[in-house]
Motif scaffolding. Sequence first.
Motif, short mmCIF file in Angstrom:
data_model
loop_
_atom_site.label_atom_id
_atom_site.label_comp_id
_atom_site.label_asym_id
_atom_site.label_seq_id
_atom_site.Cartn_x
_atom_site.Cartn_y
_atom_site.Cartn_z
N ASN A 81 0.81 -1.22 0.00
CA ASN A 81 0.00 0.00 0.00
C ASN A 81 0.85 1.27 0.00
O ASN A 81 0.30 2.37 -0.13
N TYR A 82 2.12 1.13 0.17
CA TYR A 82 3.04 2.28 0.18
C TYR A 82 3.74 2.35 -1.17
O TYR A 82 4.46 1.43 -1.56
N ARG A 83 3.50 3.44 -1.88
CA ARG A 83 4.02 3.53 -3.26
C ARG A 83 5.54 3.45 -3.31
O ARG A 83 6.10 2.97 -4.29
#
Length: 146
Positions: A81-83
Amino acid sequence: GDVDDAWRAFTEQLDKRQTHVAAMTTLCSRLMRYEQEALDRVTETGRIALAAAARRDIPALAGAEKSQHTAVATLLELAGNYRQFAKSRAFAALVDRLATLDGRVAERRERYNEAVSLLNLRCGVFPSRLIAGFSGCRRAEFLVEA
């Protein structure tokens, strides 16, 4: 003997895997400040697994390994979920390395179980059973798949 050598090879790979997981967790903790519970779970399950391996407590090790695999999978899902992680080739390489280490742990587990199978056969078949009994040889427990 063969079982002890196989156990050492297994725990060596388990230690390498845990060192890698700890490094990944440290990296993740830099960005994932709101995921402390998931980070702590990975660390704690790894500590429990290594402690169980040090005691050669096979049932506890099986449970701890299973818990850690679940915790690591959850952490990696959250990291997705963390780019910064999703786009990072370096992070993808860390994940690939983890898969390689998982494979090595599984391979060493299989080798250990093969050695246990042979030992248990020797301890249970006449006349090897008599020799094994006099020499203090005891049956060993199989490692279960995590």
